[in-house]
Design an enzyme around this catalytic site. Structure first.
Site, PDB file in Angstrom:
ATOM      1  NE  ARG A 151      -2.398   1.867   8.903  1.00  0.00           N
ATOM      2  CZ  ARG A 151      -2.506   0.548   8.779  1.00  0.00           C
ATOM      3  NH1 ARG A 151      -3.158   0.035   7.764  1.00  0.00           N
ATOM      4  NH2 ARG A 151      -1.971  -0.252   9.660  1.00  0.00           N
ATOM      5  NE  ARG A 203      -1.367   3.767 -20.405  1.00  0.00           N
ATOM      6  CZ  ARG A 203      -2.365   4.584 -20.624  1.00  0.00           C
ATOM      7  NH1 ARG A 203      -2.131   5.833 -20.990  1.00  0.00           N
ATOM      8  NH2 ARG A 203      -3.595   4.174 -20.513  1.00  0.00           N
ATOM      9  CE1 TYR A 260       1.059   3.633   4.174  1.00  0.00           C
ATOM     10  CE2 TYR A 260      -0.737   4.974   3.327  1.00  0.00           C
ATOM     11  CZ  TYR A 260      -0.245   3.749   3.725  1.00  0.00           C
ATOM     12  OH  TYR A 260      -1.049   2.646   3.664  1.00  0.00           O
ATOM     13  NE  ARG A 287      -1.534  -1.382   3.675  1.00  0.00           N
ATOM     14  CZ  ARG A 287      -1.794  -1.506   4.952  1.00  0.00           C
ATOM     15  NH1 ARG A 287      -3.006  -1.335   5.396  1.00  0.00           N
ATOM     16  NH2 ARG A 287      -0.852  -1.787   5.815  1.00  0.00           N
ATOM     17  CD  GLU A 304      -9.797   5.818  -1.089  1.00  0.00           C
ATOM     18  OE1 GLU A 304     -10.399   5.642  -0.015  1.00  0.00           O
ATOM     19  OE2 GLU A 304      -9.025   4.975  -1.558  1.00  0.00           O
ATOM     20  NE  ARG A 323      -6.547   6.647   1.139  1.00  0.00           N
ATOM     21  CZ  ARG A 323      -7.249   7.777   1.226  1.00  0.00           C
ATOM     22  NH1 ARG A 323      -7.837   8.263   0.151  1.00  0.00           N
ATOM     23  NH2 ARG A 323      -7.368   8.405   2.360  1.00  0.00           N
ATOM     24  CB  CYS A 357      -8.419   4.592 -12.024  1.00  0.00           C
ATOM     25  SG  CYS A 357      -6.714   4.765 -12.569  1.00  0.00           S
TER      26      CYS A 357
END
Length: 124
Positions: free
Chosen positions: A115, A62, A107, A6, A77, A89, A74
């Site tokens: 997080r 790409r 992050y 993530r 959220e 994200r 894609c």
């Protein structure tokens, strides 16, 4: 075993150049931090907050050699009140022998607040 890798990054404005560049930086750090080869990746999900709609951030992938055939999707959220804005994200599903605890999640920018509990984060 497939593991989730993530990451997230915030951007300053809703433009194609800024979104693609930020996503490229995030994906680059995820790849480098976890030694990911494109043939190890089952799929990649990329989400954006409602305020980012200038481009599909998947275009950033790409730019990486060998990533042409990696499935990328894609999405938006959930618009949760008071949640982080201007955020991209990424969730990579990677075939690896690495344990959950050894996965490096990344992050960047304002997304560091998402997080802070992850001790192996490469946040800048």
């Amino acid at each position: 075993m497939i593991r989730g890798v993530r990451g997230a990054i915030t951007v300053d404005c809703n433009t194609e150049e800024v979104i693609v560049s930020a996503t490229e930086e995030l994906v680059k750090q995820l790849i480098e931090g976890n030694n990911i080869l494109p043939e190890q990746v089952a799929s990649v999900f990329i989400s954006t907050t409602d305020d980012l709609d200038a481009v599909f951030p998947a275009r950033a992938l790409r730019k990486f050699a060998g990533w042409t055939y990696v499935p990328v999707m894609c999405m938006r959220e959930l618009p949760v009140p008071n949640s982080l804005e201007m955020c991209v994200r990424v969730m990579m599903h990677v075939n690896t022998a690495v344990t959950q605890e050894e996965i490096v999640h990344v992050y960047l920018g304002g997304a560091k607040v998402l997080r802070p509990d992850l001790g192996n984060t490469l946040a800048k």
